[in-house]
Design a protein around this motif. Structure first.
Motif, PDB file in Angstrom:
ATOM      1  N   GLN A 214      27.035 -93.968  30.760  1.00  0.00           N
ATOM      2  CA  GLN A 214      27.810 -92.966  31.479  1.00  0.00           C
ATOM      3  C   GLN A 214      27.978 -91.711  30.614  1.00  0.00           C
ATOM      4  OE1 GLN A 214      31.568 -94.403  32.901  1.00  0.00           O
ATOM      5  NE2 GLN A 214      32.335 -92.382  33.463  1.00  0.00           N
ATOM      6  N   GLY A 215      27.673 -90.564  31.209  1.00  0.00           N
ATOM      7  CA  GLY A 215      27.792 -89.290  30.499  1.00  0.00           C
ATOM      8  C   GLY A 215      26.520 -88.827  29.837  1.00  0.00           C
ATOM      9  N   ASP A 216      25.517 -89.700  29.737  1.00  0.00           N
ATOM     10  CA  ASP A 216      24.244 -89.314  29.104  1.00  0.00           C
ATOM     11  C   ASP A 216      23.478 -88.327  29.984  1.00  0.00           C
ATOM     12  OD1 ASP A 216      24.752 -90.960  27.008  1.00  0.00           O
ATOM     13  OD2 ASP A 216      23.306 -92.520  27.561  1.00  0.00           O
ATOM     14  N   THR A 217      22.832 -87.366  29.323  1.00  0.00           N
ATOM     15  CA  THR A 217      21.912 -86.472  30.027  1.00  0.00           C
ATOM     16  C   THR A 217      20.542 -87.135  30.053  1.00  0.00           C
ATOM     17  OG1 THR A 217      23.121 -84.486  29.350  1.00  0.00           O
ATOM     18  CG2 THR A 217      20.835 -84.193  30.038  1.00  0.00           C
ATOM     19  N   ILE A 218      19.984 -87.297  31.226  1.00  0.00           N
ATOM     20  CA  ILE A 218      18.708 -88.009  31.399  1.00  0.00           C
ATOM     21  C   ILE A 218      17.564 -87.010  31.238  1.00  0.00           C
ATOM     22  CG2 ILE A 218      17.302 -89.344  33.015  1.00  0.00           C
ATOM     23  CD1 ILE A 218      20.019 -90.222  34.288  1.00  0.00           C
ATOM     24  N   PRO A 219      16.602 -87.297  30.363  1.00  0.00           N
ATOM     25  CA  PRO A 219      15.479 -86.358  30.162  1.00  0.00           C
ATOM     26  C   PRO A 219      14.623 -86.245  31.414  1.00  0.00           C
ATOM     27  CG  PRO A 219      15.045 -88.440  29.046  1.00  0.00           C
ATOM     28  CD  PRO A 219      16.461 -88.506  29.534  1.00  0.00           C
ATOM     29  N   LEU A 220      14.162 -85.041  31.693  1.00  0.00           N
ATOM     30  CA  LEU A 220      13.329 -84.773  32.862  1.00  0.00           C
ATOM     31  C   LEU A 220      11.967 -84.270  32.400  1.00  0.00           C
ATOM     32  CD1 LEU A 220      15.995 -82.960  35.078  1.00  0.00           C
ATOM     33  CD2 LEU A 220      15.270 -85.342  35.244  1.00  0.00           C
ATOM     34  N   TYR A 221      10.909 -84.767  33.026  1.00  0.00           N
ATOM     35  CA  TYR A 221       9.546 -84.375  32.675  1.00  0.00           C
ATOM     36  C   TYR A 221       8.824 -83.931  33.937  1.00  0.00           C
ATOM     37  CZ  TYR A 221      10.844 -87.102  28.570  1.00  0.00           C
ATOM     38  OH  TYR A 221      11.497 -87.603  27.473  1.00  0.00           O
ATOM     39  N   SER A 222       7.992 -82.928  33.790  1.00  0.00           N
ATOM     40  CA  SER A 222       7.348 -82.322  34.960  1.00  0.00           C
ATOM     41  C   SER A 222       6.433 -83.286  35.696  1.00  0.00           C
ATOM     42  CB  SER A 222       6.555 -81.078  34.534  1.00  0.00           C
ATOM     43  OG  SER A 222       5.548 -81.436  33.598  1.00  0.00           O
ATOM     44  N   GLN A 223       5.881 -84.277  35.018  1.00  0.00           N
ATOM     45  CA  GLN A 223       4.934 -85.194  35.641  1.00  0.00           C
ATOM     46  C   GLN A 223       5.538 -86.563  35.937  1.00  0.00           C
ATOM     47  OE1 GLN A 223       1.702 -84.221  36.441  1.00  0.00           O
ATOM     48  NE2 GLN A 223       2.480 -82.217  35.832  1.00  0.00           N
ATOM     49  N   LEU A 224       6.882 -86.637  35.877  1.00  0.00           N
ATOM     50  CA  LEU A 224       7.544 -87.933  35.978  1.00  0.00           C
ATOM     51  C   LEU A 224       8.589 -87.928  37.080  1.00  0.00           C
ATOM     52  CD1 LEU A 224       7.196 -90.495  34.164  1.00  0.00           C
ATOM     53  CD2 LEU A 224       9.346 -89.862  33.098  1.00  0.00           C
ATOM     54  N   ILE A 225       8.653 -89.027  37.844  1.00  0.00           N
ATOM     55  CA  ILE A 225       9.701 -89.252  38.832  1.00  0.00           C
ATOM     56  C   ILE A 225      10.507 -90.467  38.384  1.00  0.00           C
ATOM     57  CG2 ILE A 225      10.190 -89.948  41.227  1.00  0.00           C
ATOM     58  CD1 ILE A 225       7.712 -88.445  42.094  1.00  0.00           C
ATOM     59  N   GLU A 275      20.211 -97.744  35.331  1.00  0.00           N
ATOM     60  CA  GLU A 275      18.924 -98.326  34.967  1.00  0.00           C
ATOM     61  C   GLU A 275      17.860 -97.607  35.778  1.00  0.00           C
ATOM     62  OE1 GLU A 275      18.929-102.529  35.520  1.00  0.00           O
ATOM     63  OE2 GLU A 275      20.438-102.894  33.958  1.00  0.00           O
ATOM     64  N   LEU A 276      16.865 -97.062  35.092  1.00  0.00           N
ATOM     65  CA  LEU A 276      15.826 -96.270  35.747  1.00  0.00           C
ATOM     66  C   LEU A 276      14.449 -96.827  35.403  1.00  0.00           C
ATOM     67  CD1 LEU A 276      17.133 -92.711  34.736  1.00  0.00           C
ATOM     68  CD2 LEU A 276      17.697 -93.965  36.821  1.00  0.00           C
ATOM     69  N   VAL A 277      13.506 -96.624  36.306  1.00  0.00           N
ATOM     70  CA  VAL A 277      12.094 -96.878  35.982  1.00  0.00           C
ATOM     71  C   VAL A 277      11.328 -95.587  36.248  1.00  0.00           C
ATOM     72  CG1 VAL A 277      12.166 -99.344  36.463  1.00  0.00           C
ATOM     73  CG2 VAL A 277      11.585 -97.772  38.288  1.00  0.00           C
ATOM     74  N   SER A 278      10.313 -95.348  35.451  1.00  0.00           N
ATOM     75  CA  SER A 278       9.555 -94.103  35.567  1.00  0.00           C
ATOM     76  C   SER A 278       8.282 -94.304  36.374  1.00  0.00           C
ATOM     77  CB  SER A 278       9.205 -93.567  34.177  1.00  0.00           C
ATOM     78  OG  SER A 278       8.408 -94.504  33.480  1.00  0.00           O
ATOM     79  N   ILE A 279       7.948 -93.295  37.169  1.00  0.00           N
ATOM     80  CA  ILE A 279       6.716 -93.284  37.958  1.00  0.00           C
ATOM     81  C   ILE A 279       5.996 -91.976  37.666  1.00  0.00           C
ATOM     82  CG2 ILE A 279       5.725 -93.359  40.281  1.00  0.00           C
ATOM     83  CD1 ILE A 279       8.360 -94.748  41.159  1.00  0.00           C
ATOM     84  N   HIS A 280       4.789 -92.074  37.169  1.00  0.00           N
ATOM     85  CA  HIS A 280       4.017 -90.884  36.862  1.00  0.00           C
ATOM     86  C   HIS A 280       3.382 -90.346  38.146  1.00  0.00           C
ATOM     87  CE1 HIS A 280       1.221 -88.170  34.849  1.00  0.00           C
ATOM     88  NE2 HIS A 280       1.959 -88.323  33.772  1.00  0.00           N
ATOM     89  N   ILE A 281       3.396 -89.030  38.309  1.00  0.00           N
ATOM     90  CA  ILE A 281       2.835 -88.420  39.513  1.00  0.00           C
ATOM     91  C   ILE A 281       1.368 -88.806  39.697  1.00  0.00           C
ATOM     92  CG2 ILE A 281       2.155 -86.198  40.518  1.00  0.00           C
ATOM     93  CD1 ILE A 281       4.737 -85.023  39.505  1.00  0.00           C
ATOM     94  N   LEU A 282       0.661 -88.974  38.583  1.00  0.00           N
ATOM     95  CA  LEU A 282      -0.745 -89.370  38.639  1.00  0.00           C
ATOM     96  C   LEU A 282      -0.919 -90.700  39.356  1.00  0.00           C
ATOM     97  CD1 LEU A 282      -3.639 -88.724  37.610  1.00  0.00           C
ATOM     98  CD2 LEU A 282      -3.086 -90.066  35.587  1.00  0.00           C
ATOM     99  N   GLU A 283       0.078 -91.572  39.248  1.00  0.00           N
ATOM    100  CA  GLU A 283      -0.023 -92.890  39.870  1.00  0.00           C
ATOM    101  C   GLU A 283      -0.056 -92.806  41.388  1.00  0.00           C
ATOM    102  OE1 GLU A 283       2.269 -96.180  37.889  1.00  0.00           O
ATOM    103  OE2 GLU A 283       3.303 -94.484  36.978  1.00  0.00           O
ATOM    104  N   ILE A 284       0.565 -91.793  41.952  1.00  0.00           N
ATOM    105  CA  ILE A 284       0.597 -91.653  43.406  1.00  0.00           C
ATOM    106  C   ILE A 284      -0.823 -91.454  43.938  1.00  0.00           C
ATOM    107  CG2 ILE A 284       1.505 -90.291  45.319  1.00  0.00           C
ATOM    108  CD1 ILE A 284       3.889 -89.597  43.550  1.00  0.00           C
ATOM    109  N   ASN A 285      -1.663 -90.747  43.163  1.00  0.00           N
ATOM    110  CA  ASN A 285      -3.054 -90.535  43.571  1.00  0.00           C
ATOM    111  C   ASN A 285      -3.903 -91.779  43.359  1.00  0.00           C
ATOM    112  OD1 ASN A 285      -2.495 -87.828  44.188  1.00  0.00           O
ATOM    113  ND2 ASN A 285      -2.865 -87.203  42.075  1.00  0.00           N
TER     114      ASN A 285
END
Length: 389
Positions: A214-225, A275-285
């Motif tokens: 709680q309170g953590d800033t979650i890192p954001l990446y342009s190629q990540l959901i 709790e998060l899981v990462s999905i790379h945009i490349l995976e959608i293709n």
């Protein structure tokens, strides 16, 4: 001196002592009681040395046999590694290649000798570097097996997508010091293979989990959901005056990411442990069925954003607040006897941010709604929207 020479010299010494002892024992002019006691002890010690030497020789033979077996086994596994049909790399925790098999060298179009000492990131598309570094940090924090999808750029060759399985191995002190990478090139026919609906959840559930407090800033990446498995994430931006503007709330089952917005300033903060899981945009293709999973969730986020825009467009602040409470009731509510309880306790500042007003105004309006019987508060100060509302 090797063990064989030592055995031979010990045998010669023992034989000389035995001959000397027997000669002294049979001489008629030397009484037996005059034989030196030390001489007898020396002979006995010599016998013990000979027995110890024989035992040592036997152990040495067994060690040689064991070493030969181990060397054979080591060569066997080295051959398996070297000539495996899949590409294998061994790196340190920083991703520097320590060993590469023949298939990896062929896949990356470079000799295995030249691969050693190079960072694995050298062969990954530049735009994926931030994502790769983030994953490398997670890999070296846990011995858990991780699966990634990465675009590779071989030396003087065409780029390709690859499925990567990686595991960090600890040393005897428990420190993760070595990473093993299995790299499999994904071919077009594999990308086009369909997945049954029963496997849809596996595309998301069977992934490494990233935890934020709680309170953590979650890192954001342009190629990540990011996909939310558990918890609540606040999404916001800042206007020119520096005032925070709430743009969304990502609950369990929802997705968010900087690739889903055009805002230059975009922030994600854990409102409770997530709790998060990462999905790379490349995976959608690469995995067409993944788009079938994500599309409804992206649509859900867009609908929520539209709801926040609708709330912000209302003329009266009281109307904004009532519509916001209805939205919270729908997305964050749980039924209780009095009505619907919001599962998260929002601060007046956070509610004011969503309503585009001040904290003082929200405090006053909440007090009015409570007096009018539209809302109440439980023992933990969570808002309860009454059924009559």
């Amino acid at each position: 001196m090797n063990i064989q020479k030592f055995v031979q010299r010990a045998e010669v010494l023992n034989k000389r002592l035995a001959d000397l002892y027997q000669t002294a024992s049979v001489l008629p002019f030397i009484p037996s009681d005059l034989l030196p006691e030390a001489f007898k002890d020396l002979y006995s010690t010599s016998k013990m040395v000979q027995l110890a030497v024989e035992e040592l020789y036997q152990q040495n033979e067994e060690l040689i046999e064991t070493r030969n077996l181990l060397e054979t086994e080591r060569q066997h596994y080295q051959d398996l590694f070297e000539f495996a049909p899949d590409a294998y790399l061994v790196t340190n925790p920083k991703g520097i290649i320590k060993q590469a098999n023949t298939t990896a060298a062929q896949l990356l179009n470079i000799s295995s000798n030249f691969l050693v000492g190079k960072p694995i990131i050298t062969f990954i598309n530049r735009e994926q570097h931030p994502y790769f570094y983030n994953e490398l940090i997670q890999i070296t924090k846990s011995p858990q097996v991780r699966k990634l999808l990465l675009p590779f750029n071989p030396r003087d060759g065409d780029s390709f997508n690859a499925s990567v399985t990686v595991k960090a191995i600890p040393n005897k002190h428990g420190t993760l010091t070595t990473c093993y990478w299995l790299i499999r090139k994904i071919y077009e026919h594999q990308q086009e293979q369909s997945t049954t609906p029963d496997h849809h959840s596996d595309l998301i559930d069977n992934r490494p989990v990233h935890k934020y407090s709680q309170g953590d800033t979650i890192p954001l990446y342009s190629q990540l959901i990011w996909y939310v498995r558990q918890g609540l994430v606040k999404l916001n931006t800042f206007c020119e005056t520096g005032k925070e503007v709430l743009t969304g709330l990502a609950t369990a089952g929802m997705v968010f990411g900087s690739s889903m917005t055009s805002l230059s300033i975009y922030q994600a903060i854990a409102l409770k442990d997530v709790e998060l899981v990462s999905i790379h945009i490349l995976e959608i293709n690469v995995l067409p069925n993944l788009s079938h999973i994500l599309l409804p969730k992206i649509q859900q986020r867009l609908q929520q954003t539209e709801s926040f825009l609708f709330i912000a467009g209302r003329g009266r602040v009281q109307d904004r607040l009532q519509h916001l409470l209805e939205l919270f009731k729908e997305q964050l509510g749980e039924p209780v006897p009095e009505g619907t309880r919001l599962t998260f306790r929002f601060t007046h500042e956070e509610i004011a941010s969503a309503c585009c007003t001040t904290r003082v105004t929200i405090t006053r309006l909440l007090s009015q709604l409570q007096k009018q019987g539209f809302i109440s508060f439980d023992a933990k100060k969570h808002i309860i929207v009454k059924n009559s509302a």
